[in-house]
Design an enzyme around this catalytic site. Structure first.
Site, mmCIF file in Angstrom:
data_model
loop_
_atom_site.group_PDB
_atom_site.id
_atom_site.type_symbol
_atom_site.label_atom_id
_atom_site.label_comp_id
_atom_site.label_asym_id
_atom_site.label_seq_id
_atom_site.Cartn_x
_atom_site.Cartn_y
_atom_site.Cartn_z
ATOM 1 N N LYS A 66 -2.122 -5.225 -20.097
ATOM 2 C CA LYS A 66 -1.793 -5.872 -18.825
ATOM 3 C C LYS A 66 -2.831 -6.918 -18.462
ATOM 4 O O LYS A 66 -2.513 -7.955 -17.916
ATOM 5 C CB LYS A 66 -1.697 -4.805 -17.729
ATOM 6 C CG LYS A 66 -1.266 -5.336 -16.374
ATOM 7 C CD LYS A 66 0.180 -5.793 -16.386
ATOM 8 C CE LYS A 66 0.607 -6.521 -15.143
ATOM 9 N NZ LYS A 66 1.766 -7.395 -15.355
ATOM 10 N N GLU A 74 8.064 -10.583 -25.999
ATOM 11 C CA GLU A 74 7.200 -9.477 -25.594
ATOM 12 C C GLU A 74 7.908 -8.139 -25.629
ATOM 13 O O GLU A 74 7.323 -7.133 -25.995
ATOM 14 C CB GLU A 74 6.767 -9.647 -24.133
ATOM 15 C CG GLU A 74 5.758 -10.682 -23.848
ATOM 16 C CD GLU A 74 5.454 -10.686 -22.365
ATOM 17 O OE1 GLU A 74 4.378 -10.212 -21.992
ATOM 18 O OE2 GLU A 74 6.290 -11.159 -21.577
ATOM 19 N N GLU A 98 9.512 -19.244 -20.270
ATOM 20 C CA GLU A 98 9.278 -17.899 -19.736
ATOM 21 C C GLU A 98 10.352 -16.933 -20.240
ATOM 22 O O GLU A 98 10.054 -15.790 -20.598
ATOM 23 C CB GLU A 98 9.240 -17.963 -18.201
ATOM 24 C CG GLU A 98 9.201 -16.621 -17.464
ATOM 25 C CD GLU A 98 7.978 -15.767 -17.744
ATOM 26 O OE1 GLU A 98 7.089 -16.197 -18.501
ATOM 27 O OE2 GLU A 98 7.935 -14.629 -17.237
ATOM 28 N N TRP A 132 -3.623 -1.603 -1.305
ATOM 29 C CA TRP A 132 -3.564 -2.806 -2.135
ATOM 30 C C TRP A 132 -3.992 -3.923 -1.186
ATOM 31 O O TRP A 132 -3.274 -4.297 -0.265
ATOM 32 C CB TRP A 132 -2.135 -3.017 -2.642
ATOM 33 C CG TRP A 132 -1.967 -4.275 -3.421
ATOM 34 C CD1 TRP A 132 -1.395 -5.435 -2.981
ATOM 35 C CD2 TRP A 132 -2.366 -4.521 -4.766
ATOM 36 N NE1 TRP A 132 -1.426 -6.370 -3.984
ATOM 37 C CE2 TRP A 132 -2.008 -5.845 -5.076
ATOM 38 C CE3 TRP A 132 -3.004 -3.740 -5.734
ATOM 39 C CZ2 TRP A 132 -2.260 -6.413 -6.324
ATOM 40 C CZ3 TRP A 132 -3.254 -4.314 -6.965
ATOM 41 C CH2 TRP A 132 -2.880 -5.618 -7.261
ATOM 42 N N CYS A 170 0.841 -1.198 0.000
ATOM 43 C CA CYS A 170 0.000 0.000 0.000
ATOM 44 C C CYS A 170 0.880 1.253 0.000
ATOM 45 O O CYS A 170 2.089 1.161 0.161
ATOM 46 C CB CYS A 170 -0.861 0.018 1.241
ATOM 47 S SG CYS A 170 -1.711 -1.538 1.503
ATOM 48 N N ASN A 210 0.762 -0.887 6.090
ATOM 49 C CA ASN A 210 1.157 -1.633 4.898
ATOM 50 C C ASN A 210 1.816 -2.916 5.388
ATOM 51 O O ASN A 210 2.609 -2.865 6.320
ATOM 52 C CB ASN A 210 2.170 -0.795 4.099
ATOM 53 C CG ASN A 210 2.737 -1.553 2.920
ATOM 54 O OD1 ASN A 210 2.092 -2.436 2.370
ATOM 55 N ND2 ASN A 210 3.946 -1.193 2.523
ATOM 56 N N GLY A 211 1.463 -4.049 4.806
ATOM 57 C CA GLY A 211 2.113 -5.297 5.200
ATOM 58 C C GLY A 211 1.122 -6.304 5.738
ATOM 59 O O GLY A 211 -0.084 -6.170 5.552
ATOM 60 N N LYS A 257 9.467 -13.567 -22.420
ATOM 61 C CA LYS A 257 9.880 -12.212 -22.025
ATOM 62 C C LYS A 257 10.581 -11.515 -23.189
ATOM 63 O O LYS A 257 10.357 -10.339 -23.446
ATOM 64 C CB LYS A 257 10.832 -12.244 -20.822
ATOM 65 C CG LYS A 257 10.214 -12.610 -19.496
ATOM 66 C CD LYS A 257 9.438 -11.496 -18.815
ATOM 67 C CE LYS A 257 7.974 -11.558 -19.119
ATOM 68 N NZ LYS A 257 7.140 -12.447 -18.375
ATOM 69 N N HIS A 295 15.150 -34.001 -31.620
ATOM 70 C CA HIS A 295 13.976 -34.429 -32.375
ATOM 71 C C HIS A 295 13.523 -33.356 -33.362
ATOM 72 O O HIS A 295 12.393 -33.405 -33.840
ATOM 73 C CB HIS A 295 12.845 -34.812 -31.411
ATOM 74 C CG HIS A 295 13.234 -35.922 -30.486
ATOM 75 N ND1 HIS A 295 13.411 -37.214 -30.919
ATOM 76 C CD2 HIS A 295 13.532 -35.917 -29.161
ATOM 77 C CE1 HIS A 295 13.786 -37.976 -29.892
ATOM 78 N NE2 HIS A 295 13.870 -37.203 -28.817
ATOM 79 N N ARG A 335 1.067 2.302 -6.061
ATOM 80 C CA ARG A 335 1.323 1.199 -5.125
ATOM 81 C C ARG A 335 0.062 0.412 -4.776
ATOM 82 O O ARG A 335 0.127 -0.635 -4.137
ATOM 83 C CB ARG A 335 1.927 1.748 -3.825
ATOM 84 C CG ARG A 335 3.250 2.440 -4.000
ATOM 85 C CD ARG A 335 3.744 2.982 -2.686
ATOM 86 N NE ARG A 335 4.104 1.910 -1.773
ATOM 87 C CZ ARG A 335 5.309 1.372 -1.669
ATOM 88 N NH1 ARG A 335 6.288 1.825 -2.427
ATOM 89 N NH2 ARG A 335 5.548 0.416 -0.820
#
Ligand code: F6R
Length: 614
Positions: A609, A491, A484, A75, A2, A101-102, A488, A507, A27
């Site tokens: 996104k 993208e 992955e 958040w 947050c 926050n946390g 990346k 193969h 945030r």
């Protein structure tokens, strides 16, 4: 993750706090709130949704003028993103207002203790519990600083707390443990913020706090102490970033900031998962142990990067739980008439919680009577709302379009699910589970070590600027990492990149290998199962055909040295957990190469996104 602001000075606290929240909205934006001290009372307001909702509410129903206040942009972690769960939270007598926050790991125990003393808690948050706790200390006749120190000694987990006391119009008190907080040093005024963006337009002089410290700001001074009340010191520094760099913590892109946030994000995703006796507790898993014991098949559904996290989940869950796991692209799932029964557990992995393909797949699974468990980063989003259970990943908002910390924390959630499932089914002993949890808890430090070698990866990106194609090879849990790494690069750098299971090379794909082709090789740790030796043979084969091999291999692996054109060392970790460290150099490489190519890393072309159409 947050955003928090605190202010005491001579200006309108409302203006300073709201402006600070606007700077920190990146945030989190699930809700926003403010509290001001007004002649012996707390005046506060809070609204779910973006800051604009709070601003509108204040416009319609103005708050009194005040020069001391706190604010929060949320958040969500504990509790849905509603008005009621928004911060600030007040103590029982409404004397104290608190933002946080946390995650307070032992909040359930403290809550039970307070409820036994007839405290009525109105929200589902751990923050309200802390507000009551601090106010209970204040009631003993001490000042807010001492009350905060005493309360902090009773709390476990990661937290930044900022509080005001209606009876003390001169001080704002804050505390931090494993969660960020900086002090902005002004003339006749002082500031608190989750980061310097909160106050950078007022002052560039800042004080960084250490671990487990309490800070008291007044108009004329700043005093730092430990949780035990001993005097302490912060570290003073001058901020020379502009505002946009401040939001990105000095980085050029949100994506790069998010890559460097991964040690913190992984640590947060592990917080509060073990009870006092060491048993795993996943309190958002609303499936009974009986339900879980009945499960005879797991199907993981997801898209893109989340799909690769699902591939790692397959290796982990099958190994630890001896239950068959299928991994399906969400977009393909319902069109092939999958076999779903009441004994099938569908695990939907989604950072955003809004991906349309994944949402439609879980709707289909539930219509067939299967239970759905979501692994998600976004509290209150559609996928967890429509699921039977959810494990939140606690990565904080991911702003860069390409997923980074979202992926690593999804991996953690998959491991946690596998271990929890093993605990319930009895397929692993408690001490084995605890040993793996201990290894997981070492991962933030290992990721930090990998990040400390970022410059080596950047130098390589420079060397490969202009390359038309890059391949990635992996085996076992390194195979999804290879996929992955390739995603990346596609993208961000818009170049041809492909990931392969190293054993598949011969193969067909080996025909692609040509002089100078860069190939990233994710080398499995040395073990009993020949995986490492087989990978080394594969690397020899591509090198013999002219490829340039960039090998990611664990410390002490000397067998790889003759075959690596570039060798990047990874900390020694078990093979199943290796994706948590091996992915990081690939993220750094893609980010840096795209930057050198002049691309917009945070908003790559043609991408969004959150993909809310099928
Ligand atoms: C890749 C990326 C995408 C997402 C995919 C699923 O960097 O971000 O591949 O992983 O669109 O998104 P979520 O996890 O939000 O369902």
């Amino acid at each position: 993750m947050c955003g928090i602001v605190g202010y005491v000075g001579m200006r309108s606290a409302q203006d300073v706090v709201i402006e600070g929240l606007r700077r920190l909205e990146y945030r989190g934006y699930d809700s926003a709130g403010i509290a001001l001290v007004d002649h012996g009372t707390i005046a506060s307001d809070k609204k779910s949704g973006k800051l604009a909702n709070l601003e509108k509410a204040i416009e319609e129903s103005p708050l009194p003028a005040s020069t001391i206040g706190i604010g929060h942009t949320r958040w969500a972690t504990h509790g849905a993103p509603t008005d009621r769960n928004a911060h600030p939270h007040l103590g029982r007598e409404q004397r104290l207002a608190l933002v946080h926050n946390g995650i307070i790991e032992n909040f359930a125990e403290i809550r039970a203790e307070l409820e036994a003393e007839s405290h009525e808690l109105l929200s589902e948050t751990d923050t309200e519990v802390a507000a009551h706790l601090i106010e209970r200390e204040l009631d003993k006749g001490v000042d807010l600083t001492v009350a905060m120190q005493a309360a902090c000694r009773q709390m476990e987990g990661a937290f930044t707390l900022v509080a005001v006391d209606s009876q003390d119009p001169d001080r704002v008190v804050a505390a931090r443990r494993n969660s960020p907080l900086v002090v902005g040093l002004g003339e006749g005024e002082n500031f608190l913020g989750s980061d310097v963006a909160a106050f950078i337009e007022h002052t560039r002089e800042a004080l960084e706090l250490g671990q487990d410290q309490v800070v008291t700001i007044t108009r004329d001074g700043v005093a730092v102490s430990t949780f035990d009340g001993e005097p302490a010191e912060g570290t003073r520094y001058h901020v020379d970033w502009d505002l946009s760099a401040a939001e990105k913590d000095g980085h050029d892109w949100f994506m790069r900031k998010e890559i460097f946030e991964q040690p913190r994000a992984v640590a947060d995703s592990l917080l509060g998962r073990r009870d006092a006796s060491g048993r795993l507790q996943l309190d958002e898993v609303r499936l009974s142990d009986e339900d879980l014991r009945e499960i005879d098949k797991v199907i993981v559904i997801a898209c893109g990067t989340s799909f690769y996290a699902g591939m790692v989940a397959k290796y982990a869950i099958e190994h630890w739980c001896r239950v068959p796991v299928e991994v399906e692209l969400a977009s393909e799932f319902r069109y092939r008439d999958p076999i779903l029964t009441q004994r099938t557990l569908v695990v939907a992995i989604s950072q955003s919680g809004e991906t349309a393909d994944t949402l439609q797949a879980i709707r289909h699974a539930r219509s067939q009577g299967s239970k759905v468990l979501a692994i998600c980063n976004t509290n209150g989003s559609t996928i967890p709302r429509e699921s039977d259970a959810v494990i939140y990943t606690h990565a904080g908002p991911e702003i860069g379009v390409a997923s980074t910390k979202g992926f690593l924390t999804q991996l953690v959630a998959c491991y946690l699910l596998g271990l929890y499932f093993a605990q319930v089914k009895g397929t692993r002993f408690g001490d084995e589970i605890n040993q793996i949890m201990d290894q997981l808890e070492e991962m933030p430090a290992h990721i930090d070590t990998v990040l400390s070698h970022a410059d080596e990866v950047y130098a390589m990106a420079k060397e490969y600027l202009g390359t038309p194609s890059v391949l990635f090879l992996g085996r076992h849990a390194g195979y999804p990492v290879a996929l992955e790494g390739a995603l990346k690069l596609k993208e961000l750098a818009y170049i041809h990149a492909e990931g392969f299971a190293a054993g598949e090379l011969k193969h067909g794909p080996i025909a692609l290998v040509d002089n100078g082709l860069p190939i990233w090789c994710i080398v499995p740790p040395r073990g009993r199962d020949q995986l490492h030796e087989k990978m080394v043979s594969g690397i020899q084969e591509v090198r013999a055909r002219g490829a340039r091999t960039i090998c990611l291999a664990e410390e002490g692996d000397t067998a790889i040295e003759p075959y690596a054109d570039v060798l990047i060392r990874l900390p020694k970790v078990p093979v199943l957990l290796q994706p948590l460290v091996a992915t990081v150099p690939l993220q750094l490489f893609a980010c840096e190469l795209a930057t050198l190519m002049g691309h917009d890393v945070d908003m790559p072309r043609n991408l969004a996104k959150s993909v809310t159409v099928e």
